[in-house]
Design a protein around this motif. Structure first.
Motif, PDB file in Angstrom:
ATOM      1  N   SER A 137       0.814  -1.211   0.000  1.00 52.64           N
ATOM      2  CA  SER A 137       0.000   0.000   0.000  1.00 52.64           C
ATOM      3  C   SER A 137       0.850   1.264   0.000  1.00 52.64           C
ATOM      4  O   SER A 137       0.332   2.362  -0.034  1.00 52.64           O
ATOM      5  CB  SER A 137      -0.919   0.010   1.220  1.00 52.64           C
ATOM      6  OG  SER A 137      -0.164  -0.073   2.402  1.00 52.64           O
ATOM      7  N   GLN A 141       0.976   6.442  -0.867  1.00 57.96           N
ATOM      8  CA  GLN A 141       0.324   6.854   0.371  1.00 57.96           C
ATOM      9  C   GLN A 141       1.232   7.744   1.193  1.00 57.96           C
ATOM     10  O   GLN A 141       2.412   7.463   1.328  1.00 57.96           O
ATOM     11  CB  GLN A 141      -0.027   5.623   1.218  1.00 57.96           C
ATOM     12  CG  GLN A 141      -1.018   4.700   0.565  1.00 57.96           C
ATOM     13  CD  GLN A 141      -2.306   5.398   0.207  1.00 57.96           C
ATOM     14  OE1 GLN A 141      -2.740   6.301   0.915  1.00 57.96           O
ATOM     15  NE2 GLN A 141      -2.913   5.021  -0.899  1.00 57.96           N
ATOM     16  N   LEU A 146      -2.258  10.091   6.720  1.00 62.91           N
ATOM     17  CA  LEU A 146      -3.386   9.178   6.949  1.00 62.91           C
ATOM     18  C   LEU A 146      -3.485   8.789   8.418  1.00 62.91           C
ATOM     19  O   LEU A 146      -4.569   8.736   8.995  1.00 62.91           O
ATOM     20  CB  LEU A 146      -3.227   7.909   6.109  1.00 62.91           C
ATOM     21  CG  LEU A 146      -3.527   7.989   4.615  1.00 62.91           C
ATOM     22  CD1 LEU A 146      -3.345   6.610   3.984  1.00 62.91           C
ATOM     23  CD2 LEU A 146      -4.940   8.494   4.344  1.00 62.91           C
ATOM     24  N   ASP A 171      -9.820   5.732   2.223  1.00 69.17           N
ATOM     25  CA  ASP A 171      -8.381   5.485   2.016  1.00 69.17           C
ATOM     26  C   ASP A 171      -7.678   5.079   3.310  1.00 69.17           C
ATOM     27  O   ASP A 171      -6.561   4.557   3.274  1.00 69.17           O
ATOM     28  CB  ASP A 171      -7.686   6.762   1.521  1.00 69.17           C
ATOM     29  CG  ASP A 171      -8.128   7.124   0.108  1.00 69.17           C
ATOM     30  OD1 ASP A 171      -8.870   6.339  -0.497  1.00 69.17           O
ATOM     31  OD2 ASP A 171      -7.735   8.203  -0.360  1.00 69.17           O
ATOM     32  N   GLU A 174      -5.826   1.778   3.973  1.00 67.57           N
ATOM     33  CA  GLU A 174      -4.433   1.494   3.616  1.00 67.57           C
ATOM     34  C   GLU A 174      -3.506   1.473   4.829  1.00 67.57           C
ATOM     35  O   GLU A 174      -2.372   1.042   4.744  1.00 67.57           O
ATOM     36  CB  GLU A 174      -3.943   2.500   2.573  1.00 67.57           C
ATOM     37  CG  GLU A 174      -4.643   2.345   1.238  1.00 67.57           C
ATOM     38  CD  GLU A 174      -4.484   0.936   0.686  1.00 67.57           C
ATOM     39  OE1 GLU A 174      -3.371   0.580   0.311  1.00 67.57           O
ATOM     40  OE2 GLU A 174      -5.477   0.175   0.681  1.00 67.57           O
ATOM     41  N   GLU A 294      -5.168   6.013  -5.679  1.00 67.89           N
ATOM     42  CA  GLU A 294      -3.765   6.341  -5.924  1.00 67.89           C
ATOM     43  C   GLU A 294      -3.667   7.559  -6.824  1.00 67.89           C
ATOM     44  O   GLU A 294      -2.867   8.455  -6.600  1.00 67.89           O
ATOM     45  CB  GLU A 294      -3.040   5.168  -6.588  1.00 67.89           C
ATOM     46  CG  GLU A 294      -2.878   3.974  -5.657  1.00 67.89           C
ATOM     47  CD  GLU A 294      -2.051   2.865  -6.255  1.00 67.89           C
ATOM     48  OE1 GLU A 294      -1.440   2.126  -5.496  1.00 67.89           O
ATOM     49  OE2 GLU A 294      -2.027   2.741  -7.502  1.00 67.89           O
ATOM     50  N   VAL A 297      -4.474  10.625  -4.786  1.00 72.51           N
ATOM     51  CA  VAL A 297      -3.381  11.054  -3.920  1.00 72.51           C
ATOM     52  C   VAL A 297      -2.283  11.709  -4.754  1.00 72.51           C
ATOM     53  O   VAL A 297      -1.774  12.773  -4.430  1.00 72.51           O
ATOM     54  CB  VAL A 297      -2.810   9.862  -3.111  1.00 72.51           C
ATOM     55  CG1 VAL A 297      -1.591  10.287  -2.326  1.00 72.51           C
ATOM     56  CG2 VAL A 297      -3.871   9.334  -2.174  1.00 72.51           C
TER      57      VAL A 297
END
Ligand code: HEC
Length: 305
Positions: A137, A141, A146, A171, A174, A294, A297
């Motif tokens: 992941s 990220q 997060l 999200d 992840e 993805e 992000v």
């Protein structure tokens, strides 16, 4: 398949049992979206067949917990362990090819798979039942960001239902095991899956981002995606193309013989796809599909700069 043998359920292990797990998707807003168990029961309570079956099984009025128990009981019957490799372990030396046997030796040695996916007579399931960040992941990220968001949201509401909502619909999933423990070492960690029947359960990894077992091998061969929380056991392996083919041949011997035909078909499909899609070695990168989050992000990052 073989969920009876899992020690925890879901990729982040947030559910302790099948009976418990079965009740979560019914209430999750992006899955079955029932407001509560009582409403779910209303939908089936008037059905005479269900009434009778429940009475017979549990000798009491139908209720939501028993619904979970019934689904769990069914799932525990889905046991598929009779694979060529299992037969080989039990003494049938002709059950697997020489190529697959060479692959098992790599799996057990140079490729280090066995450190997390044990495969021996006392644990032939291919899982240590623990959680690791193998760099799936990590690609796009910002784990720190997060983790900050998750900590804030969970401080307000860390109920079972909230966790399930966040893990399925956002999200934050992840972050993996971190969502359950809020322990930094668990960031991006997921439960080691049983790798039995792996030949027919594509696509691979918690996000389904790897299409073939050759892509899985490319991922491990380059040492996963670098990130601060990567498991210490994940390092570049320097396996040759021949060795990769051998490990893949071994992985295809883990499928229950009842699926032999499907397994062979899948082997041929994956081999053809791998021939076509895999980059030439030296630039070896796992062939990963770009997932919607993805892109999101990545694009929000580039507008920031
Ligand atoms: C450090 C522990 C670790 C090592 C070493 C490791 N794995 Fe894994 N494996 C995992 C974990 C954890 C996952 C789930 C990762 C995810 O989805 O983010 C996984 C996922 C997989 C999957 C996908 C399973 C599925 O159901 O989608 C396959 C196949 C696999 N590993 C095979 C291998 C092979 C082959 C090797 C050796 C080359 C290996 N693994 C080495 C821990 C490990």
């Amino acid at each position: 398949m073989n969920v009876a043998l899992f020690q925890t359920l879901f990729w982040d292990g947030r559910s302790p049992s099948l009976d418990h797990q079965a009740l979560q998707p019914i209430l999750n807003p992006v899955e079955m979206g029932m407001p509560d168990g009582e409403t779910a029961m209303k939908a089936i309570r008037d059905d005479a067949e269900y009434q009778e079956a429940f009475k017979k099984a549990y000798v009491r009025e139908m209720n939501y917990e028993d619904l979970g128990r019934a689904i769990g009981a069914f799932e525990r019957t889905l046991v598929f362990l009779d694979s060529p490799f299992r037969r080989f372990l039990n003494g049938d030396s002709d059950a697997i090819s020489d190529e697959a046997l060479a692959g098992f030796e790599l799996y057990d040695g140079k490729a280090r798979c066995v450190t997390c996916h044990p495969m021996n007579p006392s644990n032939p399931l291919g899982s240590d039942h623990r959680f690791h960040n193998v760099g799936v992941s990590a690609r796009h990220q910002d784990f720190e960001e997060l983790a900050k968001q998750a900590t804030k949201i969970l401080a307000e509401d860390s109920s079972e239902q909230k966790l399930d909502e966040l893990a399925v619909g956002t999200d934050l999933s992840e972050l993996g095991r971190f969502m359950i423990t809020l322990n930094r070492v668990d960031i991006g960690s997921f439960r080691t899956p049983l790798i039995l029947n792996i030949g027919i359960t594509q696509p691979y990894m918690h996000d389904g981002s790897l299409a073939t077992l050759w892509d899985v091998m490319d991922h491990y061969n380059k040492g996963g995606e670098a990130n601060p929380f990567l498991d210490g056991g994940i390092e570049p392996l320097a396996l040759s193309e021949e060795e990769i083919d051998q490990v893949v041949a071994f992985l295809f011997t883990l499928t229950d013989v009842r699926f032999a035909e499907e397994n062979q078909q899948q082997f041929e499909l994956q081999r053809a796809a791998a021939k076509k899609n895999r980059p030439i070695r030296d630039e070896a990168m796992a062939e990963r599909s770009i997932l919607p989050f993805e892109q999101r992000v990545t694009s929000s990052k580039s507008t920031d700069q």
